[in-house]
Design a protein around this motif. Structure first.
Motif, PDB file in Angstrom:
ATOM      1  N   SER A  19       2.184  11.129   4.308  1.00  0.00           N
ATOM      2  CA  SER A  19       1.508  10.985   3.011  1.00  0.00           C
ATOM      3  C   SER A  19       0.190  10.237   3.112  1.00  0.00           C
ATOM      4  O   SER A  19      -0.748  10.522   2.372  1.00  0.00           O
ATOM      5  N   SER A  20       0.121   9.278   4.019  1.00  0.00           N
ATOM      6  CA  SER A  20      -1.090   8.471   4.149  1.00  0.00           C
ATOM      7  C   SER A  20      -1.984   8.926   5.299  1.00  0.00           C
ATOM      8  O   SER A  20      -2.995   8.274   5.591  1.00  0.00           O
ATOM      9  N   LYS A  21      -1.584  10.015   5.952  1.00  0.00           N
ATOM     10  CA  LYS A  21      -2.342  10.534   7.092  1.00  0.00           C
ATOM     11  C   LYS A  21      -2.609   9.428   8.119  1.00  0.00           C
ATOM     12  O   LYS A  21      -3.745   9.141   8.493  1.00  0.00           O
ATOM     13  N   SER A  22      -1.507   8.816   8.563  1.00  0.00           N
ATOM     14  CA  SER A  22      -1.609   7.709   9.510  1.00  0.00           C
ATOM     15  C   SER A  22      -0.530   7.851  10.585  1.00  0.00           C
ATOM     16  O   SER A  22       0.308   8.738  10.534  1.00  0.00           O
ATOM     17  N   ILE A  71       6.002   8.231   5.021  1.00  0.00           N
ATOM     18  CA  ILE A  71       4.872   7.351   4.701  1.00  0.00           C
ATOM     19  C   ILE A  71       3.648   7.773   5.514  1.00  0.00           C
ATOM     20  O   ILE A  71       2.549   7.896   4.972  1.00  0.00           O
ATOM     21  N   CYS A  72       3.830   7.993   6.806  1.00  0.00           N
ATOM     22  CA  CYS A  72       2.701   8.357   7.665  1.00  0.00           C
ATOM     23  C   CYS A  72       2.108   9.711   7.274  1.00  0.00           C
ATOM     24  O   CYS A  72       0.888   9.871   7.250  1.00  0.00           O
ATOM     25  N   THR A 128       0.826  -1.208   0.000  1.00  0.00           N
ATOM     26  CA  THR A 128       0.000   0.000   0.000  1.00  0.00           C
ATOM     27  C   THR A 128       0.860   1.257   0.000  1.00  0.00           C
ATOM     28  O   THR A 128       0.379   2.342  -0.327  1.00  0.00           O
ATOM     29  N   SER A 129       2.134   1.100   0.378  1.00  0.00           N
ATOM     30  CA  SER A 129       3.115   2.188   0.277  1.00  0.00           C
ATOM     31  C   SER A 129       4.499   1.567   0.305  1.00  0.00           C
ATOM     32  O   SER A 129       4.673   0.443   0.781  1.00  0.00           O
TER      33      SER A 129
END
Length: 123
Positions: free
Chosen positions: A28-31, A25-26, A9-10
């Motif tokens: 960009s994925s809002k996580s 990664i976080c 997923t990334s």
């Protein structure tokens, strides 16, 4: 991953350090994320050099770059398949953004994961 039919997923190369690239990664994925200290693979040579330089090998692993390794995320349903792949290490999991990013110690303590590597947002 392709041979096992797993679609990440990334994915990012660890050129700026594990902590910095995981933050990307976080962001960009809002996580958020949780990674486990004892699951972070540290090469023998890294440990030896860190010891010679009086640096904690974990600090070197989190903040050193140019590792020629990939950091990727997969859906939870692919966890068992990924865990069975030789030379792939599952070091943690993705969470809600509100949970932030944390390093989980061997005794279960949570520490905010801070990036000391190169930060493209500072330039």
């Amino acid at each position: 991953l392709r041979e096992e039919g797993i679609k990440p997923t990334s994915m990012i190369d660890l050129s700026d350090g594990l902590a910095s690239d995981l933050r990307q990664i976080c962001r960009s994925s809002k996580s958020g994320a949780r990674i486990y200290l004892e699951r972070i693979p540290i090469a023998r040579q890294t440990s030896e050099l860190a010891e010679e330089m009086h640096i904690d090998p974990v600090v070197a692993a989190l903040n050193g770059g140019e590792d020629y390794e990939l950091l990727f995320t997969v859906p939870l349903t692919a966890n068992e398949l990924v865990s069975a792949i030789e030379d792939v290490k599952v070091i943690g999991y993705i969470t809600k953004q509100s949970h932030g990013m944390a390093l989980i110690s061997r005794d279960g303590g949570e520490f905010e994961l801070k990036a000391q590597g190169w930060n493209p947002l500072k330039e």
